[in-house]
Scaffold this motif. Sequence first.
Motif, PDB file in Angstrom:
ATOM      1  N   PRO A  23      14.306 141.300 109.210  1.00 35.64           N
ATOM      2  CA  PRO A  23      15.377 142.070 109.838  1.00 35.64           C
ATOM      3  C   PRO A  23      16.602 141.196 110.095  1.00 35.64           C
ATOM      4  O   PRO A  23      16.467 140.026 110.463  1.00 35.64           O
ATOM      5  CB  PRO A  23      14.739 142.544 111.154  1.00 35.64           C
ATOM      6  N   LYS A  24      17.770 141.770 109.835  1.00 32.38           N
ATOM      7  CA  LYS A  24      19.087 141.142 110.027  1.00 32.38           C
ATOM      8  C   LYS A  24      19.452 140.124 108.936  1.00 32.38           C
ATOM      9  O   LYS A  24      20.528 139.543 108.968  1.00 32.38           O
ATOM     10  CB  LYS A  24      19.212 140.460 111.411  1.00 32.38           C
ATOM     11  N   ASP A  25      18.556 139.907 108.002  1.00 28.86           N
ATOM     12  CA  ASP A  25      18.954 139.087 106.852  1.00 28.86           C
ATOM     13  C   ASP A  25      20.050 139.826 106.088  1.00 28.86           C
ATOM     14  O   ASP A  25      20.186 141.047 106.210  1.00 28.86           O
ATOM     15  CB  ASP A  25      17.765 138.878 105.901  1.00 28.86           C
ATOM     16  N   GLU A  26      20.788 139.085 105.279  1.00 27.24           N
ATOM     17  CA  GLU A  26      21.867 139.716 104.503  1.00 27.24           C
ATOM     18  C   GLU A  26      21.621 139.542 102.994  1.00 27.24           C
ATOM     19  O   GLU A  26      21.024 138.559 102.564  1.00 27.24           O
ATOM     20  CB  GLU A  26      23.209 139.081 104.891  1.00 27.24           C
ATOM     21  N   ARG A  42      18.144 148.296 103.391  1.00 26.69           N
ATOM     22  CA  ARG A  42      18.143 148.820 104.758  1.00 26.69           C
ATOM     23  C   ARG A  42      16.725 149.089 105.252  1.00 26.69           C
ATOM     24  O   ARG A  42      16.417 148.873 106.416  1.00 26.69           O
ATOM     25  CB  ARG A  42      18.960 150.105 104.833  1.00 26.69           C
ATOM     26  N   GLY A  53      15.212 146.446 106.941  1.00 22.96           N
ATOM     27  CA  GLY A  53      15.894 146.035 108.174  1.00 22.96           C
ATOM     28  C   GLY A  53      17.030 145.061 107.923  1.00 22.96           C
ATOM     29  O   GLY A  53      17.606 144.505 108.860  1.00 22.96           O
ATOM     30  N   ALA A  54      17.360 144.855 106.671  1.00 17.80           N
ATOM     31  CA  ALA A  54      18.393 143.861 106.335  1.00 17.80           C
ATOM     32  C   ALA A  54      19.746 144.553 106.106  1.00 17.80           C
ATOM     33  O   ALA A  54      19.857 145.777 106.152  1.00 17.80           O
ATOM     34  CB  ALA A  54      17.965 143.079 105.103  1.00 17.80           C
ATOM     35  N   ILE A  55      20.769 143.713 105.859  1.00 14.42           N
ATOM     36  CA  ILE A  55      22.143 144.239 105.799  1.00 14.42           C
ATOM     37  C   ILE A  55      22.751 143.948 104.423  1.00 14.42           C
ATOM     38  O   ILE A  55      22.838 142.786 104.025  1.00 14.42           O
ATOM     39  CB  ILE A  55      23.001 143.564 106.900  1.00 14.42           C
ATOM     40  N   LYS A  68      22.719 133.767 107.117  1.00  9.83           N
ATOM     41  CA  LYS A  68      21.730 134.850 107.108  1.00  9.83           C
ATOM     42  C   LYS A  68      21.511 135.395 105.690  1.00  9.83           C
ATOM     43  O   LYS A  68      20.657 136.254 105.465  1.00  9.83           O
ATOM     44  CB  LYS A  68      22.209 136.016 107.994  1.00  9.83           C
TER      45      LYS A  68
END
Length: 383
Positions: free
Chosen positions: A112-115, A131, A134-136, A159
């Motif tokens: 999560p929050k990795d890009e 998504r 949980g990633a961006i 990230k």
Amino acid sequence: MISQRASSINPSLTLGVTATAKKMRQEGKDVVSFGAGEPDFPTPPNIKDAAIRAINEDFTYYTPTAGIEPLRKAIADKLRDFNHISYEPEQVIVSCGGKHSLYNIMQVLLDPKDEVLLNTPYWVSYLEQIRLAGAIPKLVSKINEKIDFDNMRKQVTNKTKFLILNSPANPDGTVSDENELKYLADFALEHDLWIVSDEVYECFVYNGIKQISIASLNDEIMEKTVISNSFSKTYSMTGWRIGYTAGPKDVIASINRLQDHMTSNPTSIAQMAALEALNGPQDSIKKMIEAFDKRRMVMVTRLNEMKGIDCKIPKGAFYAFPEIKNTSLTSMKFTERLLNEENTAVIPGVAFGKDDNIRLSYATSMQEIEKGMNRIEQFCNKL
Ligand code: GLU
């Protein structure tokens, strides 16, 4: 009632538009569909026979999660002979289609929050799969069909986990040349990024252009690359749902554990068909490429003659991705009106992050292309 994760997911427009077109046909409407990218050729007979044999010989039980050994070996052999990359069979896992392979990759590489760096236009499902992990997604528009490395450099943070490479690309048909791939490999290594290379259109390149697998450039980049591929397009096997992933052993082992609990093995019968696809004659691929090449030129020529439409010649895959901004319609409006007024289905560019464009698959018969082009021309003249 529904989880946040599931509620946030958009439906796939490539599949949605295509389903609508099919439904309209069932209702008796004469619909031309340039929707989902799937070859109109039948699965070759030797592949179908292998599946029938598998059923008759009761090859209908669970197989190892990662796929049967002969198939993993045949895929590794293909990666060596065709892509010039040397993988052991344990570095290959068979999945239920290319989309499943990509989903697995996102799940095992992303926290999560990795890009993730994603070039625009992008294939619709990358965004949602990122998504779902949980990633961006960090979008980087291509400039004149080239990767914009300056913008990539600006978007990369501590990230950023990987970038997605899709060459030949869906939807814009771009193909990265060796220089671009080398630059991309250096960029990834410099920033310690993985490369997820979706090579599903590898066979569909035209005018003698060469498709190069980025992992074949050198050992260093091979160790940071995960390849996703499928039998769907190359062997006209979209419904069989067989894809595969190749990469470092620990990535494949993680996918194996995930797949253990998600799908188990891909269909045993379809695996036998895929094995025959790799071991049997390959002439069906050549026939498809020749046909698609001719259709590509007819479609692009016709599109460029239409009012408000501007289409670059795609170098690979089997899609035209014309600009429609001079029609003053959004891609969604254009698509809806074209379907309702002219019974012709195309995919709105907004699905791929480009509202100025629409996507048309030319993996459909020349007769349908001629008919559909007449209708789109008529539609544009009316605007
Ligand atoms: N990949 C194909 C397309 O873009 C098939 C549909 C889908 O899975 O998106 O049309």
